[in-house]
Motif scaffolding. Structure first.
Motif, mmCIF file in Angstrom:
data_model
loop_
_atom_site.group_PDB
_atom_site.id
_atom_site.type_symbol
_atom_site.label_atom_id
_atom_site.label_comp_id
_atom_site.label_asym_id
_atom_site.label_seq_id
_atom_site.Cartn_x
_atom_site.Cartn_y
_atom_site.Cartn_z
ATOM 1 N N SER A 1 0.861 -1.192 0.000
ATOM 2 C CA SER A 1 0.000 0.000 0.000
ATOM 3 C C SER A 1 0.898 1.243 0.000
ATOM 4 O O SER A 1 2.047 1.187 0.453
ATOM 5 N N THR B 1 0.978 5.864 -1.294
ATOM 6 C CA THR B 1 0.346 7.045 -1.905
ATOM 7 C C THR B 1 1.156 7.473 -3.121
ATOM 8 O O THR B 1 2.356 7.159 -3.228
ATOM 9 N N ARG C 1 1.654 10.971 -5.975
ATOM 10 C CA ARG C 1 1.429 12.415 -6.173
ATOM 11 C C ARG C 1 0.987 12.640 -7.615
ATOM 12 O O ARG C 1 1.812 12.726 -8.530
ATOM 13 N N GLU D 1 -0.652 14.566 -3.481
ATOM 14 C CA GLU D 1 -0.575 13.236 -2.859
ATOM 15 C C GLU D 1 -1.956 12.668 -2.648
ATOM 16 O O GLU D 1 -2.860 13.348 -2.131
ATOM 17 N N SER D 2 -2.108 11.441 -3.057
ATOM 18 C CA SER D 2 -3.418 10.789 -2.968
ATOM 19 C C SER D 2 -3.580 10.121 -1.598
ATOM 20 O O SER D 2 -2.655 10.097 -0.774
ATOM 21 N N VAL D 3 -4.760 9.575 -1.411
ATOM 22 C CA VAL D 3 -5.004 8.792 -0.203
ATOM 23 C C VAL D 3 -4.287 7.449 -0.356
ATOM 24 O O VAL D 3 -3.946 7.028 -1.459
ATOM 25 N N PRO D 4 -4.038 6.722 0.737
ATOM 26 C CA PRO D 4 -3.387 5.403 0.621
ATOM 27 C C PRO D 4 -4.211 4.463 -0.242
ATOM 28 O O PRO D 4 -5.428 4.358 -0.109
#
Length: 305
Positions: A48, A50, A52, A56-59
């Motif tokens: 898992s 993140t 960018r 930066e995205s969610v996990p």
């Protein structure tokens, strides 16, 4: 294992999981390596992290991947080779062989073998799986063990201590009983102390239980059957000595009881009929606090009811 992002983008805050448990964390993209893979490392792996894009995205989690770790070779076993199994002729000593089995898919993997006596190597890693024990050391065969490993030593496994065969086997080693280990205190002061595996004695004769037999259900080994011999004189036991010492005291007590019975009978008879004993009319006997014992049996009189 490698955790990849879309279009090979960098993955941040990277976690690797084994069967749902986090096993490793990296700040950014990195591979996860199991240095010494074992069968227990098999399972389902997942990662898992993140990305960018552009922020930066969610996990996000990857799909699970099943990994199976197979054993390259089994743990070796050290055994004694029989006379017909050794190559060549004229072996002086005992030949030991370190045996193992490679996985069927890796049967062409070369292995090396080392042999040890207690904790001391007697032959370091070599391609040969056999080792000849010199004749002077045959009595201590139980102190040997071996080790198998790959050429790079990335996988290495040791065998248990050598288990000697019993009587009746092609190699009869029952007469080569290993001596008792010396105490550690007897080692010289300038040498390190060493501890040895205690040997197992094999000099005790076996006893066979015969089913459906008579009360003598145990048979002794041939040549050890008991034979009848002349009687042996033995010293008396303490119980017999005490019984012999008490016999004179018992005889004395019986005589005193008989004398007392006679005296009581005469007293009772005189009280009932004073005329029956005329010899006692003069000076009556005075009872004393002790009884005199004569060598003969005292006379007693019957007392009527």
């Amino acid at each position: 294992m490698r955790c990849r992002g879309w279009y090979d983008k960098v993955v941040y805050k990277l976690h690797y999981y084994h069967d749902g448990q986090a096993v490793r964390y990296f700040h950014s993209s990195a591979n996860y390596t199991v240095l010494q893979a074992r069968a227990s490392d098999s399972g389902r792996y997942q990662c898992s992290g993140t990305m960018r894009i552009p922020v930066e995205s969610v996990p996000m989690f990857s799909a699970k991947v099943a990994v199976t770790v197979q054993e390259l070779f089994q743990a070796p076993v050290l055994r004694v080779m029989g006379p017909g199994e050794t190559r060549g002729a004229g072996h002086r000593g005992v030949v030991l062989r370190c045996e193992t089995r490679l996985h069927q898919q890796k049967s062409d993997t070369p292995l090396q073998f080392a042999f040890y006596k207690y904790s001391r190597p007697v032959r370091r890693f070599d391609w040969g799986a056999e080792y000849t024990v010199p004749e002077p050391e045959v009595e201590e065969l139980e102190s040997y063990w071996c080790e198998a490993a790959t050429a790079t030593r990335s996988v290495r496994k040791r065998s248990p201590w050598l288990q000697l065969p019993g009587r009746g086997s092609p190699l009869d080693l029952a007469s080569t009983t290993a001596p008792a280990p010396q105490a550690a205190a007897s080692a010289p002061g300038n040498k390190p102390l060493s501890f040895r595996k205690p040997p197992v004695s094999r000099s005790v004769p076996s006893v066979t239980l015969v089913p459906n037999a008579t009360s003598a259900g145990l048979q002794l080994p041939a040549g050890n059957a008991p034979t009848a011999g002349p009687p042996v004189c033995a010293a008396p036991t303490p119980l017999e000595q005490s019984a012999g010492a008490l016999k004179p005291d018992v005889d004395l007590l019986l005589r005193e009881m008989q004398l007392l019975k006679g005296l009581l009978s005469r007293v009772v008879l005189e009280l009932k009929d004073p005329q029956a004993l005329p010899e006692h009319r003069g000076t009556p006997e005075t009872p004393t606090s002790h009884l005199a014992v004569s060598s003969g049996n005292p006379e007693t009189s019957a007392v009527g009811s």
